[in-house]
Design an enzyme around this catalytic site. Structure first.
Site, mmCIF file in Angstrom:
data_model
loop_
_atom_site.group_PDB
_atom_site.id
_atom_site.type_symbol
_atom_site.label_atom_id
_atom_site.label_comp_id
_atom_site.label_asym_id
_atom_site.label_seq_id
_atom_site.Cartn_x
_atom_site.Cartn_y
_atom_site.Cartn_z
ATOM 1 N N GLY A 12 0.823 -1.209 0.000
ATOM 2 C CA GLY A 12 0.000 0.000 0.000
ATOM 3 C C GLY A 12 0.851 1.250 0.000
ATOM 4 N N ALA A 13 1.874 1.269 -0.880
ATOM 5 C CA ALA A 13 2.902 2.314 -0.815
ATOM 6 C C ALA A 13 2.591 3.539 -1.651
ATOM 7 C CB ALA A 13 4.244 1.732 -1.268
ATOM 8 N N TYR A 142 -14.414 -3.127 10.369
ATOM 9 C CA TYR A 142 -13.004 -2.737 10.365
ATOM 10 C C TYR A 142 -12.357 -3.072 11.704
ATOM 11 C CZ TYR A 142 -8.870 0.287 9.960
ATOM 12 O OH TYR A 142 -7.589 0.776 9.922
ATOM 13 N N ALA A 143 -13.051 -2.750 12.809
ATOM 14 C CA ALA A 143 -12.501 -3.004 14.136
ATOM 15 C C ALA A 143 -12.311 -4.501 14.375
ATOM 16 C CB ALA A 143 -13.407 -2.401 15.209
#
Length: 233
Positions: A12-13, A142-143
């Site tokens: 994810g750069a 997400y959590a």
């Protein structure tokens, strides 16, 4: 390990925290940085080796491991932002979060652990979240995925210790990224997140808490989760 002279791969750069890692690794003298993204054409940092990578695709992960056989430091940053109710919302969103943060990150660990071991050992950084330890309204999927990734991180740490690989869990509240553009609160610069994480790598830290929020949330684990949730309003 010493960041100077290391060979790093960052997922994810193309933006945000991932880009912050890439820039800071170069500043600290990494010998080579592989900058990966699902859309590699969006990576625009000079001096890096760009690779295509979708961490949810096992074939893509295997191809990246074959293309980067000299890696000694893996930064698992790639992720997605999801929202919605776990009880009434679209389960596809929650499954996507789990596929990315848990299974995708684990796929990367499994693919690159032999590479790092073959190169004499090194480190893995998993970018987690303060949401590993609490659930904000609307962010349950997400959590839950980050909580699963946190315990996975703890598990692989113990498995990889004897193979000369340290594993760091990196937790933060909010970074100053596109993903958090609508958040009205304190945010840490991506390069500062990277600096703190890499400082932790150099001292073999199992866990790095970037900000006051992540430290507050972790401290709350000793108490009643209902009481902590009430503080969130």
């Amino acid at each position: 390990m010493d960041i100077t002279g290391s060979v790093a791969l960052v997922t994810g750069a193309n933006r945000g925290i991932g880009r912050g890692f890439v820039e800071h690794l170069l500043e600290r003298g990494a010998a080579k940085v592989y900058a990966t993204a699902r859309r590699p054409e969006l990576v625009d940092v000079p001096g890096v080796e760009v690779l295509p990578l979708d961490i949810t695709d096992p074939a893509s992960v295997a191809a990246a491991a074959a293309a980067a056989p000299d890696v000694t430091l893996l930064v698992n940053n790639a992720g997605i932002s999801t929202s919605g109710s776990l009880v009434t919302g679209d389960l596809a969103s929650a499954r996507s979060a789990m596929d990315t943060h848990l299974w995708g990150t684990l796929e990367m660990v499994r693919a690159f652990a032999p590479v790092i071991e073959h190169n004499g050992g090194g480190a893995i950084v998993n970018v987690l979240s303060a949401l590993s330890w609490f659930a904000a309204p609307g962010a349950g999927g997400y959590a839950a995925a980050k909580a699963a990734e946190w315990n996975m991180t703890n598990s692989v740490r113990s498995e990889l210790a004897s193979r000369g690989i340290t594993v760091q869990g990196l937790h933060l509240g909010a970074a100053d990224t596109d993903m958090m553009a609508e958040y009205d609160g304190p945010k840490t610069a991506p390069t500062e997140v990277a600096r703190l994480a890499l400082d932790g790598v150099e001292r073999d830290a199992a866990e790095v808490l970037v900000d006051d929020w992540s430290r507050l949330v972790k401290a709350s684990l000793a108490g009643d989760p209902v009481d902590f949730a009430a503080q969130l309003g």
